[in-house]
Design an enzyme around this catalytic site. Sequence first.
Site, short mmCIF file in Angstrom:
data_model
loop_
_atom_site.label_atom_id
_atom_site.label_comp_id
_atom_site.label_asym_id
_atom_site.label_seq_id
_atom_site.Cartn_x
_atom_site.Cartn_y
_atom_site.Cartn_z
N ASP A 1 42.58 47.93 41.53
CA ASP A 1 42.23 46.57 41.13
C ASP A 1 43.49 45.88 40.64
O ASP A 1 44.16 46.36 39.71
CB ASP A 1 41.18 46.64 40.01
CG ASP A 1 40.62 45.28 39.62
OD1 ASP A 1 41.16 44.25 40.06
OD2 ASP A 1 39.63 45.26 38.86
N CYS B 1 40.51 37.46 41.34
CA CYS B 1 40.17 38.71 42.03
C CYS B 1 39.85 38.53 43.50
O CYS B 1 40.25 39.35 44.33
CB CYS B 1 39.03 39.43 41.32
SG CYS B 1 37.43 38.56 41.41
N HIS C 1 33.04 39.98 40.73
CA HIS C 1 34.36 40.62 40.70
C HIS C 1 34.56 41.41 41.99
O HIS C 1 33.64 42.06 42.49
CB HIS C 1 34.51 41.55 39.50
CG HIS C 1 35.87 42.15 39.41
ND1 HIS C 1 37.02 41.39 39.36
CD2 HIS C 1 36.30 43.45 39.39
CE1 HIS C 1 38.08 42.16 39.30
NE2 HIS C 1 37.67 43.43 39.33
#
Length: 272
Positions: A125, A71, A110
Site C-alpha cells: 500500500d 489511493c 480504499h
Amino acid sequence: MSRLTHSQLYLQRLGYDSPPPPTLKTLQDLQLRHVCTFAFESLSTLLHAPVPIDLPSIEQKVLLDGRGGYCFELNYLFLALLQELGFDARGLTGWVVMGGPVDARTGRTHRLSLVTLEGVRYVTDVGFGGMVPSSPLQLDTEAPQATDHEPYRLTFNGADYTLWAQVGEEWRGLYVFDLQVQADIDYTIGNWYVSTHPASVFVGQLKAALLAPGKRLTLANAHYAVHHLDRPSEKRKIESADELQALLREIFGVRLPAHPQLHDTLERLVKA
C-alpha cells in the site's frame, strides 16, 4: 535522445537506472522509495476538480505534471509498475475504520494490492496518507511486523483482515479488507464517492502526507505536523496561502496546478 516510457520515468524517480528483479527485496525497496518520493495529496478534491483514475491520466498527473494523489491513483500506478516488473499482483479494496470502531462498515473507499512471492502473500500500500505502511506486510500472520517506521500487524476473523499500526503503546485499526476480486467499476464507484460525495472527508479538504527517514510529514488543511519516531511531534498552523503553497512545493514536492481558484481556496483554509 529517446523519450523515456512512463515506467522508465517512474523507476528513475525512484532511483533505478534499470528495471529491478521481482523479488521481496525489490518490493520492499520500491514501497519505501515510493512513499518517500510521491506525496499523498488531495488538491484535486480540495478544488472540486475531477479525479480520473485511468492509468494514462494518473501517469500524466503524477509522473509528468509533478503531482501526487490518493489511493485510487497511487496504488493503481504502483500496481501497474509491479505487474510490468513481473510481480504476481492484483488490486484489492477495503473499508477505512481509522478513528472509529474496527467493526464499522463504511464504503469500499480504499485501494491496496496483493502480491504473491514464492507462495507467500503480501499486501502492499502506497496510498494511505499519513499512516501508510513503509513496507509490504505478510498477509498470513498475525505477528507484529517491523517497517522502517511503526510496527504493523494484520488480524483475520475468518472473513476479512484488519490492518493495525502501533502508535506509541496503542494499536490503532486503520482499515479492513478482503481478497474479493475487483473489477474496474468497483474502483470507479469508490473513487466517485471519495472525490465527489458531500460526506467524503476529501471533498473541499486539503490533505497531504510524505514519509522521510524516521518521520512522517502530514498536512490537514492549514495544520502541518512532523511526526518523529523517537521524540514528540512538531505541529504548527500555517498562517497564509503563500506559506501553504511554499510548503506543498518545498516539503511535499508537489507542483501546484494552474487553477484560478487555488490561492483563494488556500486563503480560506488558513483563515478557517
